[in-house]
Design an enzyme around this catalytic site. Sequence first.
Site, PDB file in Angstrom:
ATOM      1  N   ASP A   1       0.753  -1.380   0.058  1.00 40.39           N
ATOM      2  CA  ASP A   1      -0.067  -0.024  -0.254  1.00 40.39           C
ATOM      3  C   ASP A   1       0.787   1.196   0.077  1.00 40.39           C
ATOM      4  O   ASP A   1       1.878   1.447   0.803  1.00 40.39           O
ATOM      5  CB  ASP A   1      -1.063   0.157   1.315  1.00 40.39           C
ATOM      6  CG  ASP A   1      -1.759   0.907   1.212  1.00 40.39           C
ATOM      7  OD1 ASP A   1      -2.660   0.814   0.397  1.00 40.39           O
ATOM      8  OD2 ASP A   1      -1.982   2.076   2.095  1.00 40.39           O
TER       9      ASP A   1
ATOM     10  N   GLU B   1       1.940  -0.441  -4.979  1.00 44.97           N
ATOM     11  CA  GLU B   1       0.989   0.562  -5.235  1.00 44.97           C
ATOM     12  C   GLU B   1       1.741   1.861  -5.263  1.00 44.97           C
ATOM     13  O   GLU B   1       1.792   2.367  -4.360  1.00 44.97           O
ATOM     14  CB  GLU B   1      -0.210   0.372  -4.316  1.00 44.97           C
ATOM     15  CG  GLU B   1      -1.435   1.391  -4.763  1.00 44.97           C
ATOM     16  CD  GLU B   1      -1.903   2.240  -3.605  1.00 44.97           C
ATOM     17  OE1 GLU B   1      -3.062   2.702  -4.027  1.00 44.97           O
ATOM     18  OE2 GLU B   1      -1.492   2.402  -2.594  1.00 44.97           O
TER      19      GLU B   1
HETATM   20  C1  GLC Z   1      -4.056   2.868  -0.748  1.00 45.83           C
HETATM   21  C2  GLC Z   1      -5.488   1.832  -0.655  1.00 45.83           C
HETATM   22  C3  GLC Z   1      -6.551   2.772  -0.160  1.00 45.83           C
HETATM   23  C4  GLC Z   1      -6.281   3.416   1.055  1.00 45.83           C
HETATM   24  C5  GLC Z   1      -4.979   4.356   0.949  1.00 45.83           C
HETATM   25  C6  GLC Z   1      -4.494   4.703   2.290  1.00 45.83           C
HETATM   26  O1  GLC Z   1      -4.375   3.927  -1.680  1.00 45.83           O
HETATM   27  O2  GLC Z   1      -5.599   1.198  -1.896  1.00 45.83           O
HETATM   28  O3  GLC Z   1      -7.611   2.270  -0.223  1.00 45.83           O
HETATM   29  O4  GLC Z   1      -7.272   4.410   1.300  1.00 45.83           O
HETATM   30  O5  GLC Z   1      -4.166   3.709   0.532  1.00 45.83           O
HETATM   31  O6  GLC Z   1      -4.046   3.550   3.144  1.00 45.83           O
END
Ligand code: GLC
Length: 540
Positions: free
Chosen positions: A211, A272
Amino acid sequence: MTERVSAPWWRDAVFYEVYLRSFADSDGDGVGDLPGIRSRLRYLADLGVDALWITPFYPSPLTDAGYDVADYRDVDPTYGGLAAFDALLADAHRLGLRVTVDIVPNHTSYRHPWFVDALSAAPGSRERARYLFRDGHGPGGDEPPNNWASVFGGPAWTRVPAADGRPGQWYLHLFTPEQPDLNWRNPEVGDEFESILRFWLDRGVDGFRIDVAHGLIKDAMLPDNPGVRHPGPDHDGTETVHAWDQPEVHEVFRRWRQVLDSYPGDRMAVGEAWVMNAERLAAYVRPDELQQAFNFLFLGAPWAAADMRQVIDASLAATALVGATTTWVLSNHDVVRHVTRYGDGAAGQRRARAALLLMLALPGSAYLYQGEELGLPQVEVAPAARQDPVWERTGHTEIGRDGCRVPVPWSGDAPPYGFSTTAQTWLPAPAGWADCTVAAESARGDSMLALYRAALRLRREWVGAGGGALRWMDRTGPSDLLDFERGGGATRVRCVVNLGAVAVSLPVGDVLLASGPLAGDRLPPDTAAWIRPVDPNRTA
Ligand code: GLC
Protein backbone atom coordinates in the site's frame (compact mmCIF):
# COMPACT_ATOMS: atom_id res chain seq x y z
CA MET A 1 10.11 -23.37 -24.05
CA THR A 2 13.00 -24.04 -21.67
CA GLU A 3 12.98 -20.39 -20.66
CA ARG A 4 9.37 -20.76 -19.55
CA VAL A 5 10.13 -23.57 -17.18
CA SER A 6 12.31 -21.37 -15.03
CA ALA A 7 10.30 -18.13 -15.36
CA PRO A 8 8.80 -17.17 -12.02
CA TRP A 9 5.05 -17.70 -11.78
CA TRP A 10 4.15 -14.04 -11.33
CA ARG A 11 5.64 -12.80 -14.59
CA ASP A 12 2.47 -13.45 -16.56
CA ALA A 13 0.04 -14.34 -13.79
CA VAL A 14 -3.53 -13.05 -13.66
CA PHE A 15 -4.24 -11.72 -10.18
CA TYR A 16 -7.71 -11.20 -8.75
CA GLU A 17 -8.23 -8.52 -6.12
CA VAL A 18 -10.54 -9.78 -3.41
CA TYR A 19 -12.00 -6.78 -1.62
CA LEU A 20 -12.53 -8.76 1.56
CA ARG A 21 -15.37 -6.82 3.16
CA SER A 22 -17.55 -7.21 0.08
CA PHE A 23 -16.68 -10.60 -1.36
CA ALA A 24 -18.58 -13.22 0.66
CA ASP A 25 -20.01 -13.17 4.19
CA SER A 26 -20.01 -16.59 5.89
CA ASP A 27 -21.55 -15.67 9.23
CA GLY A 28 -24.35 -13.25 8.48
CA ASP A 29 -22.88 -10.11 10.06
CA GLY A 30 -23.08 -8.24 6.77
CA VAL A 31 -19.31 -8.10 6.30
CA GLY A 32 -17.25 -10.36 4.06
CA ASP A 33 -14.74 -12.65 5.77
CA LEU A 34 -12.02 -15.20 5.16
CA PRO A 35 -14.25 -18.29 5.48
CA GLY A 36 -16.46 -16.57 2.89
CA ILE A 37 -13.53 -16.35 0.48
CA ARG A 38 -12.63 -19.94 1.27
CA SER A 39 -16.13 -21.08 0.33
CA ARG A 40 -15.75 -19.36 -3.06
CA LEU A 41 -12.26 -20.56 -3.98
CA ARG A 42 -13.66 -23.02 -6.46
CA TYR A 43 -15.37 -20.14 -8.27
CA LEU A 44 -12.04 -18.30 -8.52
CA ALA A 45 -10.15 -21.36 -9.69
CA ASP A 46 -12.82 -22.06 -12.33
CA LEU A 47 -12.72 -18.44 -13.43
CA GLY A 48 -9.13 -19.12 -14.38
CA VAL A 49 -7.10 -16.67 -12.31
CA ASP A 50 -3.68 -17.62 -10.96
CA ALA A 51 -3.44 -15.63 -7.75
CA LEU A 52 -5.47 -13.64 -5.22
CA TRP A 53 -4.65 -10.34 -3.62
CA ILE A 54 -6.68 -10.04 -0.44
CA THR A 55 -7.25 -6.54 0.97
CA PRO A 56 -6.39 -5.89 4.66
CA PHE A 57 -7.84 -8.26 7.26
CA TYR A 58 -5.89 -7.02 10.27
CA PRO A 59 -7.44 -5.71 13.50
CA SER A 60 -8.43 -2.14 12.69
CA PRO A 61 -10.74 0.61 13.93
CA LEU A 62 -11.88 0.84 10.27
CA THR A 63 -11.40 4.53 9.76
CA ASP A 64 -10.29 3.68 6.23
CA ALA A 65 -11.88 0.25 5.67
CA GLY A 66 -8.91 -1.60 7.16
CA TYR A 67 -6.08 0.45 5.63
CA ASP A 68 -5.56 1.61 9.20
CA VAL A 69 -3.88 -1.31 10.89
CA ALA A 70 -3.71 -1.72 14.67
CA ASP A 71 -1.86 -5.07 14.66
CA TYR A 72 0.09 -6.34 11.65
CA ARG A 73 0.45 -9.87 12.97
CA ASP A 74 -3.15 -10.85 13.47
CA VAL A 75 -6.47 -11.27 11.66
CA ASP A 76 -9.48 -9.43 13.02
CA PRO A 77 -12.01 -11.84 14.59
CA THR A 78 -14.68 -10.31 12.30
CA TYR A 79 -12.84 -11.94 9.40
CA GLY A 80 -12.25 -15.24 11.16
CA GLY A 81 -8.89 -14.85 12.93
CA LEU A 82 -5.53 -16.38 12.07
CA ALA A 83 -6.87 -19.92 11.95
CA ALA A 84 -9.27 -18.91 9.17
CA PHE A 85 -6.37 -17.39 7.28
CA ASP A 86 -4.31 -20.57 7.52
CA ALA A 87 -7.26 -22.66 6.35
CA LEU A 88 -7.90 -20.35 3.41
CA LEU A 89 -4.24 -20.40 2.39
CA ALA A 90 -4.06 -24.19 2.52
CA ASP A 91 -7.22 -24.63 0.44
CA ALA A 92 -6.12 -22.03 -2.10
CA HIS A 93 -2.78 -23.74 -2.54
CA ARG A 94 -4.51 -27.09 -2.97
CA LEU A 95 -6.50 -25.55 -5.83
CA GLY A 96 -3.35 -24.12 -7.40
CA LEU A 97 -4.15 -20.52 -6.44
CA ARG A 98 -1.42 -18.30 -5.03
CA VAL A 99 -2.30 -15.90 -2.24
CA THR A 100 -0.87 -12.42 -1.76
CA VAL A 101 -1.80 -10.13 1.11
CA ASP A 102 -1.98 -6.38 1.54
CA ILE A 103 0.72 -4.75 3.65
CA VAL A 104 0.25 -1.16 4.82
CA PRO A 105 3.66 0.28 5.72
CA ASN A 106 3.15 4.02 5.16
CA HIS A 107 1.04 4.54 8.24
CA THR A 108 -0.41 2.66 11.18
CA SER A 109 -3.76 3.15 12.83
CA TYR A 110 -3.84 5.67 15.67
CA ARG A 111 -4.77 2.66 17.81
CA HIS A 112 -1.53 0.85 17.04
CA PRO A 113 0.44 0.43 20.31
CA TRP A 114 3.34 2.42 18.83
CA PHE A 115 1.16 5.47 18.26
CA VAL A 116 -0.56 5.13 21.62
CA ASP A 117 2.90 5.12 23.23
CA ALA A 118 4.04 8.04 21.10
CA LEU A 119 1.15 10.19 22.28
CA SER A 120 2.03 9.73 25.94
CA ALA A 121 5.79 10.09 25.35
CA ALA A 122 7.74 13.34 25.30
CA PRO A 123 8.87 15.26 22.21
CA GLY A 124 12.23 13.89 21.08
CA SER A 125 11.55 10.46 22.59
CA ARG A 126 12.22 7.11 20.92
CA GLU A 127 8.44 6.55 20.80
CA ARG A 128 7.80 9.76 18.87
CA ALA A 129 10.72 9.06 16.53
CA ARG A 130 8.76 6.20 14.95
CA TYR A 131 6.34 8.74 13.48
CA LEU A 132 6.75 12.24 12.07
CA PHE A 133 6.17 14.53 15.03
CA ARG A 134 7.29 18.15 14.67
CA ASP A 135 6.88 21.45 16.50
CA GLY A 136 4.53 23.88 14.82
CA HIS A 137 5.49 27.17 13.23
CA GLY A 138 4.53 30.68 14.26
CA PRO A 139 3.74 32.08 17.68
CA GLY A 140 3.02 29.27 20.13
CA GLY A 141 3.67 26.71 17.37
CA ASP A 142 0.09 27.20 16.27
CA GLU A 143 0.77 26.76 12.55
CA PRO A 144 1.35 23.29 11.10
CA PRO A 145 4.99 22.44 10.32
CA ASN A 146 4.36 22.75 6.58
CA ASN A 147 1.55 23.27 4.09
CA TRP A 148 1.02 19.67 3.03
CA ALA A 149 -2.52 18.49 2.40
CA SER A 150 -4.04 15.10 3.16
CA VAL A 151 -4.99 12.96 0.17
CA PHE A 152 -8.43 12.66 1.75
CA GLY A 153 -8.89 16.41 2.22
CA GLY A 154 -7.83 18.94 4.83
CA PRO A 155 -4.36 19.51 6.26
CA ALA A 156 -1.88 16.64 6.60
CA TRP A 157 -1.01 17.61 10.19
CA THR A 158 -2.86 17.21 13.47
CA ARG A 159 -1.82 18.73 16.77
CA VAL A 160 -1.74 16.73 19.99
CA PRO A 161 -1.82 17.92 23.60
CA ALA A 162 1.45 18.14 25.51
CA ALA A 163 1.92 16.47 28.92
CA ASP A 164 0.58 19.56 30.69
CA GLY A 165 -2.58 19.55 28.61
CA ARG A 166 -1.58 22.54 26.53
CA PRO A 167 -1.34 22.27 22.71
CA GLY A 168 1.82 20.36 21.85
CA GLN A 169 3.49 18.90 18.76
CA TRP A 170 1.97 18.07 15.40
CA TYR A 171 2.13 14.72 13.58
CA LEU A 172 1.96 14.02 9.87
CA HIS A 173 -0.81 11.99 8.24
CA LEU A 174 -0.99 11.89 4.45
CA PHE A 175 -4.40 10.25 4.82
CA THR A 176 -6.83 10.60 7.76
CA PRO A 177 -5.66 11.80 11.21
CA GLU A 178 -6.35 8.23 12.35
CA GLN A 179 -3.56 7.06 9.99
CA PRO A 180 -0.32 8.60 11.32
CA ASP A 181 2.62 8.28 8.91
CA LEU A 182 5.57 6.20 10.03
CA ASN A 183 9.10 7.58 9.94
CA TRP A 184 10.86 5.32 7.47
CA ARG A 185 14.16 7.09 8.06
CA ASN A 186 14.17 5.46 11.49
CA PRO A 187 15.83 2.01 11.23
CA GLU A 188 13.50 0.62 13.87
CA VAL A 189 10.60 0.96 11.43
CA GLY A 190 12.45 -1.00 8.75
CA ASP A 191 13.33 -3.74 11.23
CA GLU A 192 9.75 -4.02 12.41
CA PHE A 193 8.44 -4.39 8.87
CA GLU A 194 11.04 -6.97 7.98
CA SER A 195 9.79 -8.97 10.92
CA ILE A 196 6.16 -8.48 9.79
CA LEU A 197 7.00 -9.65 6.26
CA ARG A 198 8.66 -12.72 7.70
CA PHE A 199 5.64 -13.43 9.88
CA TRP A 200 3.43 -13.78 6.79
CA LEU A 201 6.07 -15.42 4.60
CA ASP A 202 6.58 -18.03 7.31
CA ARG A 203 2.84 -18.72 7.21
CA GLY A 204 3.18 -19.39 3.49
CA VAL A 205 1.90 -16.33 1.62
CA ASP A 206 3.13 -16.01 -1.95
CA GLY A 207 3.59 -12.28 -1.83
CA PHE A 208 2.44 -8.81 -0.88
CA ARG A 209 0.61 -5.86 -2.34
CA ILE A 210 2.34 -2.82 -0.88
CA ASP A 211 0.00 0.00 0.00
CA VAL A 212 1.20 3.52 -0.86
CA ALA A 213 4.64 2.21 -1.83
CA HIS A 214 5.74 5.55 -3.28
CA GLY A 215 5.02 7.44 -0.06
CA LEU A 216 7.14 5.77 2.61
CA ILE A 217 10.01 8.25 2.50
CA LYS A 218 9.40 11.98 2.69
CA ASP A 219 11.92 14.69 1.92
CA ALA A 220 13.98 14.82 5.12
CA MET A 221 13.46 18.57 5.48
CA LEU A 222 9.68 18.33 5.08
CA PRO A 223 9.72 21.50 2.96
CA ASP A 224 6.60 23.41 1.97
CA ASN A 225 4.79 22.27 -1.11
CA PRO A 226 5.43 24.87 -3.81
CA GLY A 227 2.50 26.88 -5.04
CA VAL A 228 0.16 26.06 -2.19
CA ARG A 229 -0.54 28.60 0.56
CA HIS A 230 -3.00 26.68 2.65
CA PRO A 231 -4.29 23.23 1.92
CA GLY A 232 -7.94 23.75 1.17
CA PRO A 233 -10.67 22.12 -0.85
CA ASP A 234 -8.82 22.93 -4.08
CA HIS A 235 -5.75 21.03 -3.04
CA ASP A 236 -5.11 17.48 -2.13
CA GLY A 237 -2.16 15.45 -0.99
CA THR A 238 -1.39 14.02 -4.39
CA GLU A 239 0.20 17.32 -5.34
CA THR A 240 2.41 17.34 -2.25
CA VAL A 241 5.58 16.74 -4.25
CA HIS A 242 7.97 16.24 -1.36
CA ALA A 243 5.96 13.37 0.06
CA TRP A 244 5.99 11.03 -2.92
CA ASP A 245 8.50 9.07 -4.98
CA GLN A 246 11.59 10.21 -3.08
CA PRO A 247 14.88 8.59 -4.14
CA GLU A 248 15.57 6.87 -0.80
CA VAL A 249 12.31 4.90 -0.98
CA HIS A 250 14.14 2.46 -3.24
CA GLU A 251 16.42 1.44 -0.38
CA VAL A 252 13.39 0.15 1.49
CA PHE A 253 12.42 -2.11 -1.37
CA ARG A 254 15.96 -3.38 -1.93
CA ARG A 255 15.86 -4.69 1.60
CA TRP A 256 12.40 -6.18 1.09
CA ARG A 257 13.60 -7.95 -2.05
CA GLN A 258 16.35 -9.60 -0.08
CA VAL A 259 13.80 -10.83 2.43
CA LEU A 260 11.54 -12.19 -0.33
CA ASP A 261 14.43 -13.87 -2.09
CA SER A 262 15.52 -15.60 1.09
CA TYR A 263 12.35 -17.73 0.88
CA PRO A 264 11.74 -20.54 -1.61
CA GLY A 265 8.94 -20.40 -4.19
CA ASP A 266 9.37 -17.04 -5.95
CA ARG A 267 7.69 -14.89 -3.33
CA MET A 268 6.84 -11.50 -4.81
CA ALA A 269 5.63 -8.01 -4.11
CA VAL A 270 3.67 -5.52 -6.18
CA GLY A 271 3.88 -1.87 -5.32
CA GLU A 272 0.96 0.50 -5.30
CA ALA A 273 2.93 3.48 -6.59
CA TRP A 274 0.89 6.28 -8.12
CA VAL A 275 3.82 7.42 -10.21
CA MET A 276 2.42 8.59 -13.51
CA ASN A 277 5.63 8.40 -15.48
CA ALA A 278 6.59 5.05 -16.97
CA GLU A 279 10.34 5.43 -16.38
CA ARG A 280 10.06 6.57 -12.80
CA LEU A 281 7.63 3.76 -12.14
CA ALA A 282 10.05 1.25 -13.69
CA ALA A 283 12.63 2.27 -11.10
CA TYR A 284 10.51 0.40 -8.53
CA VAL A 285 10.91 -2.85 -10.46
CA ARG A 286 14.64 -2.86 -11.04
CA PRO A 287 16.14 -6.34 -10.61
CA ASP A 288 16.97 -5.84 -6.93
CA GLU A 289 13.68 -4.15 -5.98
CA LEU A 290 10.01 -5.09 -6.31
CA GLN A 291 8.90 -7.65 -8.86
CA GLN A 292 5.92 -5.59 -9.99
CA ALA A 293 4.25 -2.20 -9.71
CA PHE A 294 0.70 -1.41 -10.73
CA ASN A 295 0.52 0.31 -14.07
CA PHE A 296 -1.98 3.09 -13.35
CA LEU A 297 -1.10 4.76 -16.63
CA PHE A 298 -3.06 2.03 -18.37
CA LEU A 299 -5.98 2.39 -15.95
CA GLY A 300 -5.97 6.14 -16.53
CA ALA A 301 -5.86 6.03 -20.33
CA PRO A 302 -9.06 7.12 -22.07
CA TRP A 303 -10.84 4.81 -24.49
CA ALA A 304 -8.92 6.07 -27.50
CA ALA A 305 -6.49 4.13 -29.66
CA ALA A 306 -3.70 6.71 -29.71
CA ASP A 307 -3.70 7.13 -25.92
CA MET A 308 -3.85 3.41 -25.29
CA ARG A 309 -1.05 2.71 -27.73
CA GLN A 310 1.13 5.41 -26.26
CA VAL A 311 0.65 4.01 -22.76
CA ILE A 312 1.26 0.43 -23.89
CA ASP A 313 4.47 1.36 -25.71
CA ALA A 314 5.77 3.53 -22.89
CA SER A 315 4.99 0.86 -20.29
CA LEU A 316 6.61 -1.95 -22.24
CA ALA A 317 9.68 0.13 -23.06
CA ALA A 318 10.21 1.29 -19.49
CA THR A 319 9.88 -2.15 -17.94
CA ALA A 320 12.02 -3.70 -20.68
CA LEU A 321 14.84 -1.33 -19.75
CA VAL A 322 15.00 -2.83 -16.27
CA GLY A 323 14.10 -6.37 -17.33
CA ALA A 324 10.81 -6.40 -15.42
CA THR A 325 7.37 -7.63 -16.30
CA THR A 326 4.69 -5.07 -17.17
CA THR A 327 1.39 -5.10 -15.31
CA TRP A 328 -2.05 -4.10 -16.55
CA VAL A 329 -5.01 -3.06 -14.46
CA LEU A 330 -8.39 -1.52 -15.30
CA SER A 331 -10.13 -1.30 -11.93
CA ASN A 332 -9.52 -1.55 -8.20
CA HIS A 333 -11.21 -0.56 -4.93
CA ASP A 334 -10.02 3.08 -5.21
CA VAL A 335 -11.29 4.06 -8.65
CA VAL A 336 -14.56 4.32 -10.55
CA ARG A 337 -15.29 0.96 -12.16
CA HIS A 338 -14.18 0.90 -15.78
CA VAL A 339 -17.59 0.00 -17.22
CA THR A 340 -18.69 3.39 -15.93
CA ARG A 341 -15.47 5.18 -16.85
CA TYR A 342 -15.82 3.94 -20.41
CA GLY A 343 -19.27 5.43 -20.80
CA ASP A 344 -21.63 3.29 -18.71
CA GLY A 345 -24.70 1.54 -20.13
CA ALA A 346 -24.37 -0.51 -23.29
CA ALA A 347 -21.30 1.39 -24.55
CA GLY A 348 -19.49 0.93 -21.24
CA GLN A 349 -20.22 -2.79 -21.27
CA ARG A 350 -19.08 -3.17 -24.87
CA ARG A 351 -15.86 -1.30 -24.27
CA ALA A 352 -15.15 -3.14 -21.04
CA ARG A 353 -15.49 -6.44 -22.94
CA ALA A 354 -13.08 -5.23 -25.61
CA ALA A 355 -10.71 -3.83 -22.98
CA LEU A 356 -10.51 -7.25 -21.35
CA LEU A 357 -9.32 -8.89 -24.56
CA LEU A 358 -6.83 -6.07 -25.01
CA MET A 359 -5.48 -6.34 -21.46
CA LEU A 360 -5.23 -10.11 -21.47
CA ALA A 361 -3.42 -10.12 -24.80
CA LEU A 362 -0.65 -7.81 -23.61
CA PRO A 363 2.66 -9.27 -22.41
CA GLY A 364 3.01 -9.36 -18.64
CA SER A 365 0.67 -9.74 -15.74
CA ALA A 366 -2.93 -8.57 -15.30
CA TYR A 367 -4.85 -7.54 -12.20
CA LEU A 368 -8.62 -8.00 -12.08
CA TYR A 369 -10.88 -6.44 -9.48
CA GLN A 370 -13.75 -8.46 -8.03
CA GLY A 371 -17.01 -7.84 -9.84
CA GLU A 372 -15.48 -6.68 -13.09
CA GLU A 373 -15.97 -10.21 -14.38
CA LEU A 374 -19.70 -9.53 -13.90
CA GLY A 375 -19.51 -6.18 -15.65
CA LEU A 376 -20.58 -4.34 -12.51
CA PRO A 377 -20.94 -0.58 -12.95
CA GLN A 378 -20.13 2.05 -10.33
CA VAL A 379 -22.98 2.41 -7.84
CA GLU A 380 -24.16 5.65 -6.28
CA VAL A 381 -24.34 4.78 -2.60
CA ALA A 382 -26.89 6.85 -0.66
CA PRO A 383 -25.23 9.60 1.42
CA ALA A 384 -26.29 8.15 4.76
CA ALA A 385 -24.74 4.80 3.90
CA ARG A 386 -21.36 6.12 2.74
CA GLN A 387 -18.34 4.76 4.60
CA ASP A 388 -15.35 6.22 2.81
CA PRO A 389 -13.68 8.89 4.99
CA VAL A 390 -13.21 10.98 1.84
CA TRP A 391 -16.90 11.97 1.93
CA GLU A 392 -16.69 13.55 5.39
CA ARG A 393 -13.12 14.84 5.08
CA THR A 394 -13.92 16.81 1.94
CA GLY A 395 -17.01 18.39 3.49
CA HIS A 396 -19.25 16.29 1.22
CA THR A 397 -17.68 17.61 -1.95
CA GLU A 398 -16.16 14.28 -2.98
CA ILE A 399 -18.42 11.29 -3.04
CA GLY A 400 -15.63 8.83 -2.20
CA ARG A 401 -14.93 5.28 -3.28
CA ASP A 402 -17.86 3.33 -1.86
CA GLY A 403 -19.47 2.96 -5.28
CA CYS A 404 -16.94 0.38 -6.42
CA ARG A 405 -16.93 -1.47 -3.10
CA VAL A 406 -20.49 -2.74 -2.73
CA PRO A 407 -21.04 -6.47 -2.07
CA VAL A 408 -20.56 -8.94 -4.91
CA PRO A 409 -23.89 -10.33 -6.17
CA TRP A 410 -23.76 -14.13 -6.14
CA SER A 411 -27.34 -15.28 -6.70
CA GLY A 412 -31.02 -14.52 -6.26
CA ASP A 413 -33.27 -11.64 -7.23
CA ALA A 414 -32.91 -9.20 -4.37
CA PRO A 415 -30.15 -7.51 -2.35
CA PRO A 416 -27.77 -8.73 -1.04
CA TYR A 417 -27.89 -11.44 -3.74
CA GLY A 418 -26.40 -14.29 -1.78
CA PHE A 419 -23.52 -12.21 -0.41
CA SER A 420 -24.86 -12.54 3.13
CA THR A 421 -27.86 -13.88 4.99
CA THR A 422 -28.63 -10.40 6.28
CA ALA A 423 -29.83 -7.55 4.13
CA GLN A 424 -28.05 -5.16 6.52
CA THR A 425 -24.72 -5.35 4.74
CA TRP A 426 -21.92 -2.91 5.62
CA LEU A 427 -22.50 -1.15 2.30
CA PRO A 428 -25.91 -1.68 0.75
CA ALA A 429 -26.22 -3.81 -2.37
CA PRO A 430 -28.20 -1.96 -5.05
CA ALA A 431 -31.57 -2.96 -6.46
CA GLY A 432 -31.68 -4.19 -10.04
CA TRP A 433 -28.71 -6.54 -10.06
CA ALA A 434 -30.61 -9.82 -10.47
CA ASP A 435 -29.24 -10.21 -14.00
CA CYS A 436 -25.60 -9.69 -13.08
CA THR A 437 -25.23 -12.21 -10.28
CA VAL A 438 -22.71 -15.00 -10.68
CA ALA A 439 -25.59 -17.47 -10.94
CA ALA A 440 -27.44 -15.47 -13.61
CA GLU A 441 -24.32 -14.84 -15.67
CA SER A 442 -23.19 -18.44 -15.39
CA ALA A 443 -26.41 -19.39 -17.17
CA ARG A 444 -25.87 -17.02 -20.10
CA GLY A 445 -23.35 -17.77 -22.82
CA ASP A 446 -23.08 -14.12 -23.81
CA SER A 447 -22.49 -12.75 -20.31
CA MET A 448 -19.43 -10.83 -19.16
CA LEU A 449 -18.61 -13.76 -16.89
CA ALA A 450 -18.66 -16.18 -19.82
CA LEU A 451 -16.29 -13.88 -21.71
CA TYR A 452 -13.88 -13.70 -18.75
CA ARG A 453 -13.88 -17.47 -18.38
CA ALA A 454 -13.26 -18.06 -22.08
CA ALA A 455 -10.58 -15.38 -22.34
CA LEU A 456 -8.70 -16.58 -19.26
CA ARG A 457 -8.79 -20.16 -20.50
CA LEU A 458 -7.42 -19.24 -23.92
CA ARG A 459 -4.81 -16.93 -22.45
CA ARG A 460 -3.51 -19.72 -20.30
CA GLU A 461 -3.05 -21.88 -23.36
CA TRP A 462 -1.02 -19.39 -25.27
CA VAL A 463 0.89 -17.97 -22.34
CA GLY A 464 1.64 -21.57 -21.42
CA ALA A 465 3.03 -21.99 -24.92
CA GLY A 466 5.44 -19.12 -24.54
CA GLY A 467 3.53 -15.86 -24.94
CA GLY A 468 6.11 -13.73 -26.63
CA ALA A 469 6.71 -10.06 -27.27
CA LEU A 470 4.21 -7.74 -28.89
CA ARG A 471 4.52 -6.80 -32.56
CA TRP A 472 2.31 -3.99 -33.85
CA MET A 473 0.72 -4.90 -37.19
CA ASP A 474 0.49 -1.40 -38.55
CA ARG A 475 -1.81 -1.26 -41.48
CA THR A 476 -2.82 1.75 -43.43
CA GLY A 477 -6.32 2.91 -42.74
CA PRO A 478 -8.13 3.78 -39.59
CA SER A 479 -5.94 4.85 -36.72
CA ASP A 480 -8.66 3.92 -34.27
CA LEU A 481 -7.33 0.41 -34.28
CA LEU A 482 -5.02 -1.44 -31.93
CA ASP A 483 -3.65 -4.38 -33.87
CA PHE A 484 -0.79 -6.56 -32.68
CA GLU A 485 0.52 -10.09 -32.73
CA ARG A 486 2.26 -12.27 -30.21
CA GLY A 487 3.84 -15.70 -30.34
CA GLY A 488 4.86 -17.70 -33.35
CA GLY A 489 3.96 -20.80 -35.30
CA ALA A 490 0.93 -22.66 -34.06
CA THR A 491 0.54 -20.33 -31.06
CA ARG A 492 0.63 -17.08 -32.97
CA VAL A 493 -2.22 -14.84 -31.83
CA ARG A 494 -3.32 -11.53 -33.23
CA CYS A 495 -5.37 -9.11 -31.16
CA VAL A 496 -7.39 -6.46 -32.94
CA VAL A 497 -9.35 -3.83 -31.04
CA ASN A 498 -11.58 -1.33 -32.77
CA LEU A 499 -11.84 1.87 -30.73
CA GLY A 500 -13.32 3.85 -33.61
CA ALA A 501 -16.82 4.53 -34.84
CA VAL A 502 -16.89 2.36 -37.98
CA ALA A 503 -16.46 -1.35 -38.56
CA VAL A 504 -13.11 -2.47 -39.97
CA SER A 505 -12.07 -5.58 -41.84
CA LEU A 506 -10.71 -8.43 -39.79
CA PRO A 507 -7.40 -10.00 -40.72
CA VAL A 508 -7.62 -13.43 -42.29
CA GLY A 509 -7.55 -16.23 -39.77
CA ASP A 510 -9.57 -18.20 -37.27
CA VAL A 511 -11.43 -16.11 -34.74
CA LEU A 512 -10.56 -17.62 -31.36
CA LEU A 513 -12.68 -15.23 -29.36
CA ALA A 514 -14.49 -11.96 -29.94
CA SER A 515 -15.72 -9.54 -27.31
CA GLY A 516 -19.04 -9.08 -29.12
CA PRO A 517 -20.90 -10.05 -32.27
CA LEU A 518 -18.92 -9.62 -35.50
CA ALA A 519 -20.41 -8.12 -38.66
CA GLY A 520 -19.43 -10.87 -41.08
CA ASP A 521 -15.72 -10.42 -41.70
CA ARG A 522 -15.77 -7.00 -40.09
CA LEU A 523 -15.01 -5.91 -36.55
CA PRO A 524 -17.65 -3.47 -35.23
CA PRO A 525 -16.81 -0.42 -33.11
CA ASP A 526 -15.86 -1.04 -29.47
CA THR A 527 -15.13 -4.66 -30.23
CA ALA A 528 -11.99 -6.78 -29.95
CA ALA A 529 -11.08 -10.16 -31.39
CA TRP A 530 -8.33 -12.69 -30.93
CA ILE A 531 -7.39 -14.24 -34.25
CA ARG A 532 -5.15 -17.15 -35.08
CA PRO A 533 -3.59 -15.95 -38.34
CA VAL A 534 -3.61 -18.38 -41.21
CA ASP A 535 -0.24 -20.05 -41.43
CA PRO A 536 1.15 -19.36 -44.91
CA ASN A 537 2.90 -22.72 -44.86
CA ARG A 538 -0.25 -24.62 -43.98
CA THR A 539 -1.31 -27.08 -46.63
CA ALA A 540 -5.00 -27.74 -47.23
C1 GLC B 1 -4.17 2.96 -0.78
C2 GLC B 1 -5.39 2.08 -0.70
C3 GLC B 1 -6.54 2.93 -0.32
C4 GLC B 1 -6.26 3.54 1.03
C5 GLC B 1 -4.96 4.32 1.00
C6 GLC B 1 -4.49 4.66 2.39
O1 GLC B 1 -4.29 3.90 -1.80
O2 GLC B 1 -5.58 1.39 -1.89
O3 GLC B 1 -7.73 2.21 -0.30
O4 GLC B 1 -7.30 4.41 1.39
O5 GLC B 1 -3.93 3.56 0.43
O6 GLC B 1 -4.03 3.52 3.05
